[in-house]
Motif scaffolding. Sequence first.
Motif, short mmCIF file in Angstrom:
data_model
loop_
_atom_site.label_atom_id
_atom_site.label_comp_id
_atom_site.label_asym_id
_atom_site.label_seq_id
_atom_site.Cartn_x
_atom_site.Cartn_y
_atom_site.Cartn_z
N ARG A 10 5.15 41.25 -43.34
CA ARG A 10 4.71 42.78 -44.12
C ARG A 10 3.41 42.92 -43.27
O ARG A 10 2.85 42.28 -43.81
CB ARG A 10 5.12 43.20 -45.39
CG ARG A 10 5.27 44.61 -44.61
CD ARG A 10 5.89 45.73 -46.04
NE ARG A 10 5.33 44.74 -47.72
CZ ARG A 10 5.60 44.69 -49.08
NH1 ARG A 10 6.73 45.40 -48.84
NH2 ARG A 10 5.60 43.86 -49.90
N ALA A 12 0.18 44.75 -44.02
CA ALA A 12 -0.79 44.93 -45.19
C ALA A 12 -0.84 46.21 -44.91
O ALA A 12 -1.98 46.23 -43.21
CB ALA A 12 -1.92 44.04 -46.17
N SER A 20 8.33 53.90 -50.39
CA SER A 20 6.70 53.29 -49.84
C SER A 20 5.66 54.54 -50.48
O SER A 20 4.59 55.25 -50.36
CB SER A 20 6.82 53.36 -49.04
OG SER A 20 7.22 51.59 -48.97
N GLU A 79 -5.73 47.92 -48.58
CA GLU A 79 -4.46 47.25 -48.89
C GLU A 79 -4.22 47.29 -50.62
O GLU A 79 -2.74 47.97 -50.61
CB GLU A 79 -4.59 45.58 -48.71
CG GLU A 79 -3.95 44.93 -49.18
CD GLU A 79 -4.10 43.21 -48.71
OE1 GLU A 79 -5.36 43.40 -49.17
OE2 GLU A 79 -3.22 42.73 -49.15
N THR A 82 -1.75 50.94 -50.23
CA THR A 82 -1.48 50.92 -49.90
C THR A 82 -0.78 50.01 -50.45
O THR A 82 1.12 50.47 -49.87
CB THR A 82 -1.67 50.75 -48.17
OG1 THR A 82 -1.72 49.70 -48.26
CG2 THR A 82 -2.50 51.88 -47.66
N THR A 83 -0.66 48.95 -51.15
CA THR A 83 0.61 47.99 -51.37
C THR A 83 1.06 48.62 -52.51
O THR A 83 1.29 47.49 -53.21
CB THR A 83 0.44 46.00 -50.89
OG1 THR A 83 -0.98 46.22 -50.74
CG2 THR A 83 0.03 46.99 -49.35
N ARG A 85 -0.89 45.78 -54.26
CA ARG A 85 -1.81 44.71 -54.59
C ARG A 85 -3.07 44.03 -54.45
O ARG A 85 -3.94 44.26 -53.82
CB ARG A 85 -0.95 43.91 -53.68
CG ARG A 85 -0.03 43.77 -52.88
CD ARG A 85 0.51 43.10 -52.17
NE ARG A 85 2.00 43.39 -52.24
CZ ARG A 85 2.26 42.68 -50.94
NH1 ARG A 85 2.23 42.04 -50.11
NH2 ARG A 85 4.00 42.71 -50.56
#
Length: 554
Positions: A10, A12, A20, A79, A82-83, A85
């Motif tokens: 996927r 980033a 999402s 990143e 959006t994730t 992480r």
Amino acid sequence: MADRSAGDGRKAGTVTGAESTAEIGRRVLKLRTERGFTQRMLAEPAYTAAYVSTLEAGKVRPSEAALRHLAERLGVSYEELTTGRSPHDATRLRAALTDARRALATGAAEDAAGLFEEVRDEAERLGFAEERASALLGLGDCALETGDLTVARDHFEAVERLLSGEPLPRRVPAIRGRAVAHLLAGELRYSCYLLESAIDELNASGLHDPYALLLLYTAAIAPYMDMGAHARAVRAAELALALAPSVDDPGLIARMHRGVARTLIAEGRTAEADASLAKAQELYEQLRIHTDLAHCHWMRGYVHAQDGNLERAERELRTARDMLASKRAALFTVQVEVELADVLRRRGRTAEAEALLLPLLAHSPAAGAAPAPGGTDTAAAPGGTDTAAAPGGTDTAAAPGGTNTAAAPGGTDTAAAPGGTDTTPAPGGTNTTPAPGGTNTAAAPGGTDTAAYEAGLTADRGAVHAGGAHRLLGLIADERGDAEAAEEHYCAALSLLERTGAAGDLADLCRLLGDLLRREGRLEAAMDAYRTGLGHRAAPGTTTLGPAPAEPPM
């Protein structure tokens, strides 16, 4: 190696779907609240408070430009916003994976498994698919080390599912691990099928990844040898040697040298085999890889047994046994003990050999064996139906009177010289065929080795070695004139080895059984045994494998 096997596939920062969008909205709200920002403070000067409010409610899909603006204002990376992480989390998990791999390299499989489990759970919570796959792969390797073959297969299959959308080279370490698990379970044909299918797919699709191919060719040597497909084993070794200069992984190169040594031993080139093992041993010592170093001692013990240097063979095998037992590598330990028992028998220490072997067969007694030809029960008796078609059979070509098994990574292989049982493990695998006339045991002289602790040899766990142990016990009983016990053990060995397809070992056992029956005056049964043995020896290189896999452009 583990890090190459994983990936989440996927990009980033990609925002996909309503879920999402809602997640990002909640994340923006949380970060904004933590920092004490109002919606206007976060939005200006590029956006409005109303836009931020709508975004936080999950009612609008933000553009990349909007996300980058918000990330900068909130003091996080694009990143992470959006994730969810954090790059710091990824770095922390990778460091933990390194610690787990280091623990496994030292042979502390149970400690390593605990570390891998922590990484797996944390990676799953954070949504880090790459690190989760690496942790699952590590758990599979730990299970192979401890002999938990079903658990190992489950972990490797989980990795393959997780990486199902990834290119094949990323999945190869898990495929190799699953093949090794089937090999150790005695399912050699299925092990070959897994490895050859992956090789064919790699070459057919143009994905000539040197690392993936070297991993597969090295792993294929053992099941090829066990099945008597010696030409394929030699070709796999040649291709592995050609690929090695393109791979920068000392551990894999060392494993390759161990596999190549097996093919050299089969050709009688023991000096070259020992030199190849010395290279592997040097690399393992430099890398401090404890278990693989033990396998090198194991294999060198086999080489010395082949050369008739039984004192050195016993010393190397005891070293291997002690190293494996100290790290509770139960299945590998008992396999070494079968080989050690053979060396002891050849040195005239029959009582020690027998005392070592009997506890290893606690879970697969000879009492369950099929009777010899001419008996009431025809199951697995010479001249009857051969069940070698089980997935992943084992083939071993033994010299007259001997049983030979050489194992590939994590597998078992045995090749014996006249009158003995010999076993040579391949990379990461276990070899339990004692050398001519000898028994190998890691137990103290005259004592019972506790290697049977937790791991007896059974039809589903080390079947080839279980057959080798019964063969040795049959020889010992035959030598002391106990024909009934000898026949019982020979038939138990036949039943086990027919299941795996160990043609060479089966031929030798049929000869031993035929000789015993002939001396007992049971000539028709003896003839049946000899005919069955000739059938197994007629074409020692014949297997049920299809055409050889395509080769990569070299």
